[in-house]
Structures are given as C-alpha cells and as structure tokens.
Design a protein around this motif. Structure first.
Motif, PDB file in Angstrom:
ATOM      1  N   GLU A 281      22.920  39.971  62.073  1.00  0.00           N
ATOM      2  CA  GLU A 281      23.482  40.386  60.786  1.00  0.00           C
ATOM      3  C   GLU A 281      23.425  41.899  60.618  1.00  0.00           C
ATOM      4  O   GLU A 281      24.369  42.534  60.130  1.00  0.00           O
ATOM      5  CB  GLU A 281      22.715  39.697  59.649  1.00  0.00           C
TER       6      GLU A 281
ATOM      7  N   LEU B 203      26.147  43.627  62.891  1.00  0.00           N
ATOM      8  CA  LEU B 203      27.471  43.003  62.880  1.00  0.00           C
ATOM      9  C   LEU B 203      28.572  44.045  62.709  1.00  0.00           C
ATOM     10  O   LEU B 203      28.462  44.931  61.865  1.00  0.00           O
ATOM     11  CB  LEU B 203      27.535  41.983  61.741  1.00  0.00           C
ATOM     12  N   ARG B 204      29.611  43.958  63.509  1.00  0.00           N
ATOM     13  CA  ARG B 204      30.772  44.837  63.377  1.00  0.00           C
ATOM     14  C   ARG B 204      31.691  44.265  62.298  1.00  0.00           C
ATOM     15  O   ARG B 204      32.436  43.323  62.530  1.00  0.00           O
ATOM     16  CB  ARG B 204      31.514  44.930  64.707  1.00  0.00           C
ATOM     17  N   LYS B 205      31.606  44.833  61.112  1.00  0.00           N
ATOM     18  CA  LYS B 205      32.364  44.288  59.986  1.00  0.00           C
ATOM     19  C   LYS B 205      33.749  44.909  59.912  1.00  0.00           C
ATOM     20  O   LYS B 205      33.971  46.010  60.403  1.00  0.00           O
ATOM     21  CB  LYS B 205      31.587  44.503  58.681  1.00  0.00           C
TER      22      LYS B 205
ATOM     23  N   ASP C 144      35.797  45.952  54.608  1.00  0.00           N
ATOM     24  CA  ASP C 144      34.605  45.319  54.056  1.00  0.00           C
ATOM     25  C   ASP C 144      33.687  46.392  53.466  1.00  0.00           C
ATOM     26  O   ASP C 144      33.262  47.315  54.153  1.00  0.00           O
ATOM     27  CB  ASP C 144      33.878  44.551  55.167  1.00  0.00           C
TER      28      ASP C 144
ATOM     29  N   ARG D 216      30.500  47.487  55.209  1.00  0.00           N
ATOM     30  CA  ARG D 216      30.533  48.076  56.536  1.00  0.00           C
ATOM     31  C   ARG D 216      29.600  49.287  56.662  1.00  0.00           C
ATOM     32  O   ARG D 216      29.099  49.585  57.738  1.00  0.00           O
ATOM     33  CB  ARG D 216      31.964  48.489  56.894  1.00  0.00           C
TER      34      ARG D 216
ATOM     35  N   GLU E  90      27.274  51.500  65.161  1.00  0.00           N
ATOM     36  CA  GLU E  90      28.112  50.470  65.791  1.00  0.00           C
ATOM     37  C   GLU E  90      28.265  50.703  67.292  1.00  0.00           C
ATOM     38  O   GLU E  90      29.049  50.034  67.955  1.00  0.00           O
ATOM     39  CB  GLU E  90      29.495  50.452  65.126  1.00  0.00           C
TER      40      GLU E  90
ATOM     41  N   GLN F 207      23.037  45.990  48.404  1.00  0.00           N
ATOM     42  CA  GLN F 207      23.211  45.861  49.845  1.00  0.00           C
ATOM     43  C   GLN F 207      22.075  46.555  50.603  1.00  0.00           C
ATOM     44  O   GLN F 207      21.565  46.038  51.599  1.00  0.00           O
ATOM     45  CB  GLN F 207      24.565  46.455  50.250  1.00  0.00           C
TER      46      GLN F 207
ATOM     47  N   GLU G 255      36.309  42.637  65.059  1.00  0.00           N
ATOM     48  CA  GLU G 255      35.629  42.138  63.869  1.00  0.00           C
ATOM     49  C   GLU G 255      34.680  41.027  64.306  1.00  0.00           C
ATOM     50  O   GLU G 255      35.031  40.213  65.162  1.00  0.00           O
ATOM     51  CB  GLU G 255      36.623  41.591  62.850  1.00  0.00           C
ATOM     52  N   GLU G 256      33.510  41.004  63.689  1.00  0.00           N
ATOM     53  CA  GLU G 256      32.531  39.981  64.030  1.00  0.00           C
ATOM     54  C   GLU G 256      32.118  39.229  62.768  1.00  0.00           C
ATOM     55  O   GLU G 256      31.987  39.820  61.696  1.00  0.00           O
ATOM     56  CB  GLU G 256      31.303  40.616  64.696  1.00  0.00           C
ATOM     57  N   PHE G 257      31.923  37.925  62.909  1.00  0.00           N
ATOM     58  CA  PHE G 257      31.561  37.067  61.783  1.00  0.00           C
ATOM     59  C   PHE G 257      30.383  36.191  62.191  1.00  0.00           C
ATOM     60  O   PHE G 257      30.372  35.638  63.300  1.00  0.00           O
ATOM     61  CB  PHE G 257      32.720  36.159  61.373  1.00  0.00           C
TER      62      PHE G 257
ATOM     63  N   SER H   2      41.325  36.675  59.001  1.00  0.00           N
ATOM     64  CA  SER H   2      41.480  37.927  59.751  1.00  0.00           C
ATOM     65  C   SER H   2      42.941  38.208  60.046  1.00  0.00           C
ATOM     66  O   SER H   2      43.406  39.350  59.917  1.00  0.00           O
ATOM     67  CB  SER H   2      40.678  37.842  61.053  1.00  0.00           C
TER      68      SER H   2
END
Length: 960
Positions: free
Chosen positions: A17, A20-22, A26, A29, A85, A668, A789-791, A847
């Motif tokens: 988490e 993560l590459r948002k 977002d 990010r 990142e 956040q 993008e990563e989820f 996406s």
C-alpha cells in the motif's frame, strides 16, 4: 497497533500500500512525498503538484503562483514523489546563481540526493570513468546556460521530469534567433516539464505562446495563427483562458492568507562621506578603468572585468588593493615572457567569491555557427608602455594599502547600532547578516568589528569556510553531534550547518560573501546589511530573501550604504528602491518586476556603461533617467485587464477547494504514518527496541551492514524533527529496506483472528462482524496503458455468504491479530477466484474509462492545434483579400496615371500571393491533418491496456 498485534499479512499489505503506483488523477498519489517532507506544506502547493501530475499524456505545465508562495516546494513535491516511485531520471534547470539553493532545499527538506553539474564537474565525472555524467544516481541540477550548451547530452537521457526554474527567461523560445530557447526545446522534446515562473506574461501574449512551445509545440498552432486568433481587437480571451487552464496554474497571495502570514521589510539608508584621500584614490582607479589601451585587462573580457573591478573598488580599499596586485603580477609574467591565463575575470571571481552569474559570463564563449564574432586579438605589447603600467598598478596598490580603515567601515559601526536598536524594539534577536562582494573586505570587516566592541561575536561565512575559526566551530559541531546522524559526511554541507547554528546560538554578526549566501535560510535573523550593494536586482532580492521569507516572525530591516560623494551610486540606489521596490513592503520585489530583466548581469552592464561613459552629475542624471524610463516601459506593477483576465481567474472556488484538500491531506498523512510505523515495528521487531509513545526506536542490530545503529525518530509534521540520518522516513535507506522486505513476507494460507474488542476507538463496520468469520484474498493488479497504475484489491465473503466491500477489508487490518494454520477448501477458493476476477475486471474497466477520457482530451487538443494551423493560413488569405479590396477602392479614386500604375502593380502582386495562399491552405490542411492523425494513432496504441496480477495472500478471517 503494537508489534505483537501486527502480522506478516498486515506487513505485506502495508508495504504494498505504501509503495503503490497510483493513477495521476488520484489525490492520494502525493502521499509519499508529503510524508517525507520536513517542511510545512500549504494546500495550494499540494494542489499545484497534483495539477502537474494530473494527466499521463501531458508534456508539462506552468506553475505561475505569485511570488512568495513556494513554487520551489511545489516542484520539489513532484520530484520527491517520482523518486519515491523509483522514477529517478530527474533534472532541474535553473539560473546558475540558485543551483546550490536548489540542492540544499531538496536535500534538507525532502531527503533527496542531488548533484550539481557544470563544466568542471562534468569533466571531472568523465575523468573518473563516467562517460555520461547526466546519468546520475541523484537529481541532476544544472544551469540554463550549461544545459543549452550540452543539448545533445541532455537529449540523450529519458528524463522522467524536467523542472525549469525562472522559466520566463525562455519566453522567446519560439524565435529562431533565441538560441538558448531553441536548444532547450530540442533537448527536452517529448520530456515532461514543469516550468516555474511568477511572470509567465509580462508585456505580450506571445510570451505565453513562447512558454507553451517549450512544453509542447502542439498546444497552439504556429505564431501566425496565435497572433491571428488572440492578438486582434476582437480576440476571444475567454477561449484562450480555457486553453491556458489546461497547462497553466496560478495562485494569488490573497487566496492563501489563511495559511501563510508575512512580515514587512523596512529600509534604512546610511550615508557616508569619504575623506579627500579616499575620494582621490577612487577617482584615480576609476580613471585607470576608463582607459581602453591597458594591458592589465584582457581584451576578450574587458567589459566583464571592468564591471568586477568597479564592484571591488566600491567595496573597500582592501578588496581593490589585492586585485591590483594580481593584475600587476600578471603583467610581470608578460614582461618576463611567462605564460598567462587570459581569463582574468575567472581568476578574480574565484579569489573574491563573486556570484556565479559572472562566472557563467566569463565562460561564455562566442558561437561562430550563430554568427558571433570572436573578440579582437590582444594588442602587441610595447615594453616601455608595459613597464609604465606595472609601475602605475604598483603605485595604486600601495596607495590602497595606505588608506587603512576607511570611512565606510566606521559607518558600519553606526549602522549596527541603529539596526540592533530596531531589533530591540520588535523583540527580534540581536542578529545581523552583513553581505559583501569581496572576501578581502570580509576579512577586513571581521578584524575591524572585533577590535571595536564585537570580539567573539562575529562569524564569517564564505565558499571555502577554511579559516581557523570556522574549522574550530566545525570540529566542535562534529563532536557535539557525534552519534546523532546529523553529520552528512560532506564537509562542505556540514560546515555550513555548523556555522549557521553557531550564528543562531552564539554570535551576533555573520559576514557573508555572495557565493556562500545561496541556499541559506536564516529566518532567525531579521537585520540585513548590504555593505556592498549589488547592481543586480535579482541578487539583492535573493540576499534579503535569506531572512525575509516564509517562517520569519519579525519585520526585516534592510540597511544600505550610500557614498554621498558619488552621484552614480546615489542614482543606482534610487533606481533599485523606487523602480524595483526591493527594500520595503510585505513582499519586496515581485517576480513580475524582476522577471522584466533578462539577466541581472546584463542589467549591471547597463549601469557600468553609465559609470564608464558619464563624467558630470548632469550626464549621470540624464543617463539614469533614460534607464528609468526604459524600466517604466518594461516593469508593470499591475497587470492590465487582459493579463488579469487570463492569469487570475482560473478557479473561483479555489479557497473552499484548498480547505477541503488540506483536511484530506492531513487524514492521508496520518494513515501513511500509521501504516509505516506498524510495518517498521514488525519488520524490525528483532533488531530494535521501540518507544511507541515517542515514535522512536533504538536500532541495536542492523538488518544490513550499511545501516547504522542508533536512535531513530519517525518524521513528524507537528513536532520539531531531529536533523541528519536518524530522521526516519519512507526514503531513508532503513525505510526502503523495511518496505522492500515487507513486500516479501511469507504469507501462506492461515487463519487470522482480528481483535476488535481491544481496539482503541470504534470501527463500526468491523464491530458488526464480531463473532463472524469467512475467507479473504488480496491481489495486486497492474495496468499498463498511458502510464502504470497499480491497485490492491480485496475480495472477501463471510460464512453467511455476504460479500465484504474493499473499505471493510481495509479496516480489518487496523485491528491487531493472531495467526494460526489453516487450509483453504476448494469451493471457497473457487468463489474467491470468481470474486477476484470480478473486482479486477471492474478496476480495469474504471482504468479504461479514465484513460479514454484522457485520450479524448488529448485528441481534442490535437484537433484544436490542427484547426489553429489551418485557421492561420485562412486568416492570412483573408488579410490578403482585404488588402486587395482596399487597393481596388484606392485605384478607383486615383487621380493620376502613375498612381493608377503603382496601385495596379501592388494589386497584381497581392493577387499572385492570394493564389499561392489558396493552394497553401489545401497543402496545410493535408499536412496538418496527416500529422494530427499520426499523433492520434500513436495515442490509440498507447491506450491499449496490458494487465498483470499478483496474488499476495489468502486468509480465513475471524473477528473477536
């Protein structure tokens, strides 16, 4: 959550988490960069950074906040996020004079490694075996001039982002004659860019057009179509504003006063009357500098060297004495037939530590390809004349030494007395920052002040910091901070820190040279004394900005000296105060005003010309009036209606949006801190002793040999942070170790029992699950399209059959848990796989929808660019038609045959041009539409998605 309650499943989820590459759009990010920063971040800065990252297809943006709002911090946030990142091809291009400042800001506030590349560092890197020095394991910082000169090497690197500071210097980049702009456009083509300037629009809309071409030549059409559409009386300014809103963001000071408080600055002028002897010496050296037949000053650098010598002459007799001796020694070498360095200016700059702007000028060689002529060859040496000049220099140097303590030095004592009295009135600390343009003057002033009541309270600060006092302070600082991790290992960095802290805690006065003053933040001092006043307004603003900046709690007093026997000095001070507004007000000189000067050194050369060419007070007054009038034409203290309409009303709801964003950011950051601390506790449970209340831990057994033992403290946004390598954050080597290894924790199928009963604080969704159990799986989905993008996707259900949503699954992992072995029944595994596929397909569809919107926006932009190009050709044709119509009207009214004949010839030429233009419209339409379709095809191919997934773990969950 304590270490005992964190499991390997928590750790793996948290590690993924946190890295993560948002997606670009977002709002979360920027989590990593915001968490890593040790600077107070204001919501408009976060807003600007998100704006710069919002579109994966954008080739860049202009961040154009008003002066004082922290554009450097906005850009640093972007750089920090990309570094987190692991996208680390990062370049900063800025004026030479602020390269060090950039490096220190990035290192001190964001823990980012930097390397400053200039011609010397570049050659040294190559000599050390690095054939491509721009490929560095750090953020590369270089000057505009050097990046331009090294255009091929710059272009060879696939930069993830390029930040260009003071970007208004490239506002004429669209012109073929603008070599620097043209080179940088070519070198940075297809690279993403962030342009920083408070003055994107100064005098002409074409300046905005020029900056747009630095970002992307497909934002508008060519310069003709831009003129035709937006520079006529009936132009659609609203449409232009809408188009600018896509790549230009501007925040005003009045929009953020809720978050930022500024103090005032107050000027004091201290006049002094040189003695007759001092004045005669000044006149004698000045007369020598007026001659153009001397051997002392190399022909190739006469203007620059004369400028430097005049600055040293105004500084002190000690400064000019040493320089006169250097010049004499050079002539003696010529007399003796020994080789000499033609680069005298470079030599003096290094000795006196003058600003880097001069050094760039000294190294700026003519470009024959651009039609620049090399300087005339040096005149043939006449031995008799050379002998006389050596004797003259020796006489002047001896005279300078004989002056001793001059009137200006005594004036400094009174200035300090006045300044400290002002500090006492406001409750400010008894601190004075004195700037001089000469290292010799600096040494003289230290001795003089210590002999006149300030013994033990004076510290000098320069480029080498090699004097015995500085060494002693440095050694003491090292001893005091041993084992704290504050020492960086770089003497140059650490001695600066040691001297600044010594000034803060033990000294009253710091005397700084120009080169050393870059990048120093001294908010604890609120008295700035310009012992030598630069003629460069940008340099003066930078000096005052060391103290008068965000974080300063008191009004800042600025003291300037005035030689009352020098009319030119008086006029310079008036010009700097009245036209540039440098010394008074809340903000001092605005970037809007400073941006009107192409180069501070160029402006200084204009002033030098007056010193060199004007003899009488009347001539001096007339010359400065002409310069003031010229400044009036280029400096605008308020934008006109068009500029205001374009640049100041992008967002009417900016205030409420910033307020909401601030709340979301704090939430956040709390989450990132919570996850990172829990992950650290688990991963280092056998290596460290944790002090949870203090958010600190003692690392007693390093997990890797290169990691140091010691007391680490988690970075804080509310408490003072420790400095140095024991400040613990995501990008710390230990933090990166924890993140990387957390992703690979062994997580076989198991039963994980989450304890909600003893959780501090209520989690209603989890309380509702008490006594229930079920199965859960976590997968990482990667989608490659316009960008990666990563989820993280949870899929879960309870034994009763109901599915758990993503948010509920995330909240489960806020609870402490215990683990025991389990097996996953085939039927439950099949259901989890079906749920996983469904969630993955939904994420892929979202996406694709987002990327399709981005594609549509980019396609529309390219369509408008094509329309611009065609429209420009059509408007040219319309202009020709209108001219023909006007000439026909004149022809009918012509009274003579000659007049008729002349008009008919003009009409014939225009009709021929009209036929050509009609054909060109068809050609342009075909060519432009072909280019547009090619660009759109490339985008279409990038839109196609490639997906992959990684199973992280499956567990049987229980809530008790």
């Amino acid at each position: 959550m304590n270490q005992q309650g964190t499991t390997a499943y928590h750790a793996k989820y948290f590690a993924h988490e946190l890295t993560l590459r948002k997606p670009s759009a977002d709002a979360g990010r920027l989590s990593a960069s915001l968490f890593n920063a040790t600077v107070d971040l204001n919501p408009h800065q976060i807003d600007a950074a998100l704006f710069a990252l919002k579109s994966p297809l954008s080739k860049g943006v202009i961040l154009a906040d008003e002066v004082g709002l922290g554009k450097t911090i906005e850009a640093a946030l972007i750089l920090c996020q990309l570094w987190a990142e692991r996208r680390r091809r990062l370049l900063v291009i800025c004026p030479a004079s602020i390269r060090k400042q950039w490096g220190l800001e990035l290192e001190e506030k964001f823990n980012l490694p930097t390397v400053i590349l200039d011609s010397v560092a570049y050659r040294r890197a190559q000599a050390d075996g690095n054939p491509a020095p721009f490929l560095a394991d750090a953020i590369v910082i270089t000057s505009l001039n050097f990046a331009s000169a090294m255009q091929t090497a710059v272009r060879a690197v696939q930069w993830d982002i390029v930040v260009i500071d003071e970007a208004h210097k490239l506002r004429n980049a669209y012109r073929p004659s603008n070599q620097m702009g043209q080179r940088l456009r070519w070198a940075l083509e297809d690279r993403r860019k962030v342009l920083l300037t408070a003055t994107p629009l100064q005098n002409s809309l074409l300046e905005l057009y020029g900056l747009s071409t630095v970002i992307d030549e497909h934002i508008f059409g060519d310069v003709g179509s831009f003129r035709s559409q937006y520079m006529r009386q009936d132009s659609d300014i609203k449409e232009l504003r809408e188009r600018l809103a896509g790549f230009c963001k501007r925040t005003l000071r009045n929009q953020v006063t809720e978050y930022i408080q500024y103090t005032e600055r107050h000027p004091i002028t201290r006049p002094f009357q040189p003695t007759d002897g001092e004045h005669k010496f000044y006149e004698a050296v000045s007369a020598f500098l007026l001659r153009d037949d001397t051997y002392s000053i190399p022909v190739s650098q006469r203007a620059l060297t004369t400028l430097i010598l005049r600055k040293l002459l105004a500084s002190s007799s000690h400064a000019i004495a040493g320089t006169l001796e250097t010049m004499k020694e050079r002539l003696e070498k010529i007399r003796n037939g020994q080789p000499v360095d033609e680069n005298l200016a470079d030599q003096i700059i290094a000795l006196e530590e003058l600003e880097d702007d001069y050094l760039d000028e000294a190294l700026d060689l003519p470009n024959p390809a651009a039609g620049e002529q090399p300087p005339a060859p040096a005149p043939k040496v006449d031995p008799a004349k050379l002998k006389l000049e050596i004797a003259e220099l020796e006489r002047l140097a001896t005279w300078a030494h004989s002056i001793g303590v001059d009137t200006k030095s005594h004036a400094l004592l009174k200035a300090l007395e006045i300044g400290f009295a002002e500090m006492a009135k406001t409750g400010a600390a008894r601190k004075a920052l004195i700037f001089t343009e000469s290292r010799r003057t600096q040494e003289h002033l230290r001795s003089f002040l210590e002999a006149n009541g300030h013994v033990g309270r004076v510290i000098v600060f320069n480029g080498t910091n090699a004097d015995p006092a500085a060494k002693a302070i440095y050694e003491k600082w090292l001893a005091t901070n041993a084992g704290t991790g504050r020492a960086s290992g770089s003497r140059a960095v650490d001695i600066r820190t040691a001297l600044i802290e010594h000034f803060r805690d033990h000294a009253d006065i710091m005397i700084a040279t120009e080169a050393a003053a870059e990048g120093v933040n001294i908010q604890f001092c609120s008295l700035v004394i310009n012992y030598d006043l630069p003629w460069n307004p940008q340099r003066i603003e930078q000096r005052i900005g060391r103290c008068h900046r965000y974080g300063q709690r008191h009004d800042v007093v600025v003291i300037n000296f005035l030689n009352e026997r020098n009319e030119a000095d008086r006029r310079v001070l008036e010009l700097l105060a009245e036209k540039f507004h440098l010394f008074s007000g809340v903000f001092g000189a605005s970037d809007e005003v400073l941006g009107s000067i192409e180069s501070g050194v160029d402006f200084e050369k204009r002033v030098l010309a007056i010193y060199q060419n004007c003899r009488t007070p009347e001539e001096i007054a007339a010359a400065f009036k002409a310069l003031r009038d010229e400044m009036d034409a280029s400096i605008k203290t308020r934008m006109d209606d068009t500029q205001r309409a374009l640049m100041e009303h992008f967002d009417e709801d900016v205030h409420s949006r910033l307020k909401m964003q601030l709340a979301q950011t704090r939430e956040q950051l709390d989450r990132v801190g919570r996850l990172f601390w829990a992950l650290t506790g688990y991963m280092l449970r056998d290596h460290a002793k944790f002090l949870t209340e203090a958010l600190a831990f003692n690392l007693h057994t390093p997990p890797r040999p290169d990691l140091k033992t010691g007391d680490y403290h988690l970075i804080s946004k509310t408490e003072p942070n420790v400095a140095g390598e024991f400040l613990y954050r995501l990008t710390h080597p230990l933090g990166e170790y924890v993140l990387d290894n957390g992703k690979h924790c062994p997580t076989p199928v198991a039963t994980v029992t989450f304890d909600i009963s003893h959780h501090v604080g209520r989690i209603t969704a989890i309380e509702a699950l008490r006594g229930q159990s079920g199965w859960l799986t976590l997968q990482k989905l990667t989608v490659d399209s316009f960008e990666r993008e990563e989820f993280l996707l949870f899929s879960a259900f309870a034994n009763g059959g109901q599915s758990l949503d993503q948010e509920t699954c995330e909240k489960l992992f806020r609870c402490e848990a215990q683990v025991r072995a389990a097996e996953l029944p085939p039927a439950d595994q099949d259901r989890l796989e079906l749920e996983t596929q469904r969630h993955a397909q939904a994420a892929i569809a979202r996406s694709l929808e987002t990327n399709s919107q981005v594609f549509s926006q980019e396609r529309e932009r390219l369509e408008r660019w094509a329309e611009d190009m065609v429209l420009g050709a059509e408007m040219d044709l319309a202009d020709t038609k209108a001219q023909i119509k006007g000439l026909n009207r004149q022809s009918r009214l012509a009274t003579t045959v000659d007049e008729q004949h002349t008009l008919q010839n003009k009409i014939r030429d225009l009709e021929k041009l009209q036929r050509t233009q009609r054909q060109q419209i068809f050609n342009v339409e075909d060519e432009i539409k072909g280019k547009r379709d090619l660009l759109i095809d490339k985008l279409q191919k990038r839109l196609s998605q490639q997906t992959s997934s990684e199973h992280l773990f499956s567990i049987r969950w229980q809530v008790v």
